[in-house]
Design a protein around this motif. Structure first.
Motif, short mmCIF file in Angstrom:
data_model
loop_
_atom_site.label_atom_id
_atom_site.label_comp_id
_atom_site.label_asym_id
_atom_site.label_seq_id
_atom_site.Cartn_x
_atom_site.Cartn_y
_atom_site.Cartn_z
N GLY A 96 0.81 -1.21 0.00
CA GLY A 96 0.00 0.00 0.00
C GLY A 96 0.84 1.26 0.00
N MET A 97 1.96 1.23 0.71
CA MET A 97 2.82 2.41 0.76
C MET A 97 3.73 2.52 -0.46
SD MET A 97 3.79 2.45 4.80
CE MET A 97 4.78 3.92 4.67
N LEU A 98 4.28 1.41 -0.90
CA LEU A 98 5.21 1.45 -2.04
C LEU A 98 4.50 1.75 -3.36
CD1 LEU A 98 7.53 -1.55 -1.20
CD2 LEU A 98 8.11 0.89 -1.16
N TRP A 99 3.21 1.50 -3.41
CA TRP A 99 2.46 1.77 -4.63
C TRP A 99 2.51 3.25 -4.99
CZ3 TRP A 99 -3.07 3.29 -5.38
CH2 TRP A 99 -3.49 3.09 -6.69
N SER A 100 2.78 4.10 -4.01
CA SER A 100 2.84 5.54 -4.27
C SER A 100 3.93 5.88 -5.28
CB SER A 100 3.07 6.30 -2.97
OG SER A 100 4.34 5.98 -2.44
N LEU A 101 4.98 5.07 -5.37
CA LEU A 101 6.03 5.33 -6.34
C LEU A 101 5.51 5.22 -7.77
CD1 LEU A 101 8.94 3.40 -4.63
CD2 LEU A 101 8.51 5.87 -4.62
N GLY A 102 4.46 4.45 -7.97
CA GLY A 102 3.86 4.33 -9.29
C GLY A 102 3.30 5.65 -9.79
N PHE A 103 2.81 6.49 -8.89
CA PHE A 103 2.28 7.78 -9.29
C PHE A 103 3.40 8.68 -9.81
CE2 PHE A 103 -1.14 6.25 -6.69
CZ PHE A 103 -2.26 6.73 -7.33
N VAL A 104 4.57 8.60 -9.18
CA VAL A 104 5.70 9.41 -9.64
C VAL A 104 6.16 8.92 -11.01
CG1 VAL A 104 8.06 10.12 -9.11
CG2 VAL A 104 6.39 9.91 -7.27
N LEU A 105 6.28 7.61 -11.18
CA LEU A 105 6.67 7.05 -12.47
C LEU A 105 5.65 7.39 -13.56
CD1 LEU A 105 8.50 5.27 -14.24
CD2 LEU A 105 7.15 3.32 -13.47
N ALA A 126 -2.96 5.26 -20.30
CA ALA A 126 -1.61 4.77 -20.05
C ALA A 126 -1.21 4.99 -18.59
CB ALA A 126 -0.62 5.47 -20.98
N TYR A 127 -1.63 6.10 -18.00
CA TYR A 127 -1.36 6.40 -16.59
C TYR A 127 -1.98 5.30 -15.71
CZ TYR A 127 -0.54 9.71 -12.69
OH TYR A 127 -0.10 10.33 -11.56
N ALA A 128 -3.22 4.95 -16.01
CA ALA A 128 -3.90 3.90 -15.23
C ALA A 128 -3.22 2.55 -15.43
CB ALA A 128 -5.37 3.83 -15.64
N VAL A 129 -2.79 2.26 -16.63
CA VAL A 129 -2.11 0.99 -16.89
C VAL A 129 -0.79 0.92 -16.13
CG1 VAL A 129 -0.94 -0.36 -18.69
CG2 VAL A 129 -3.22 0.57 -19.10
N VAL A 130 -0.06 2.02 -16.07
CA VAL A 130 1.20 2.04 -15.32
C VAL A 130 0.93 1.79 -13.83
CG1 VAL A 130 3.07 3.56 -14.53
CG2 VAL A 130 2.46 3.49 -16.94
N LEU A 131 -0.13 2.39 -13.29
CA LEU A 131 -0.46 2.17 -11.88
C LEU A 131 -0.87 0.71 -11.63
CD1 LEU A 131 -2.39 5.43 -10.97
CD2 LEU A 131 -0.06 4.80 -10.36
N TRP A 132 -1.64 0.12 -12.53
CA TRP A 132 -2.07 -1.27 -12.37
C TRP A 132 -0.86 -2.20 -12.46
CZ3 TRP A 132 -2.13 -5.95 -14.81
CH2 TRP A 132 -3.02 -6.91 -14.30
N LEU A 133 -0.02 -1.99 -13.46
CA LEU A 133 1.18 -2.84 -13.60
C LEU A 133 2.11 -2.69 -12.41
CD1 LEU A 133 2.00 -2.45 -17.39
CD2 LEU A 133 1.15 -4.49 -16.22
#
Length: 151
Positions: A96-105, A126-133
């Motif tokens: 839950g905490m590390l997922w935040s790095l996906g927003f920066v990427l 594409a933004y949503a796909v990056v967050l899901w992946l």
């Protein structure tokens, strides 16, 4: 009333913004971080909100992410409710905490796609796909390296 003088002085010009070279590696790193912040502040704010939510939710965000990426990770690890061991709860909090790095990427990639002229609809998808992946990859990495017994 006196008429205005024919010689009106323009306001003083603002000095040109000087290009300041950082004097150390730390200063250069902070300058680079400031440039990145100015380009994508909403992604950074989302990352900050998600890292706080991941901690405060005490694993609920990580659990929800597991079920969101279940089609990809379920065949590998099974049902989250069947997991046993001391590593289950820390794993859900960590994801839950590390997922935040996906927003920066995703924000960084969004800036690159914007420069290439992608449409807003395509960039959002594409933004949503990056967050899901990112969530799927995090769950695979964390579950594979944690002290969890999969039933």
């Amino acid at each position: 009333m006196n008429p205005p003088s024919p010689e009106v002085r323009p306001p003083p010009a603002k000095p040109a913004r000087a290009s300041v070279r950082p004097t150390s590696r730390w200063a250069a790193a902070w300058a680079a971080l400031a440039r990145v912040w100015r380009r994508m502040p909403r992604s950074w704010l989302a990352a900050l909100a998600v890292v706080l939510l991941g901690l405060v939710s005490m694993g609920a965000l990580g659990g929800l992410l597991y079920f969101a990426v279940a089609p990809a990770v379920w065949p590998l690890f099974g049902n989250l409710n069947d997991w046993r061991g001391d590593g289950v709860w820390p794993a859900t909090v960590a994801v839950g905490m590390l997922w935040s790095l996906g927003f920066v990427l995703a924000g960084w990639l969004n800036q690159r796609w914007l420069a290439r002229g992608w449409s807003p609809r395509r960039r959002r998808l594409a933004y949503a796909v990056v967050l899901w992946l990112g969530a799927a990859l995090l769950w695979v990495l964390v579950a594979a390296t944690s002290d969890i017994r999969f039933s």
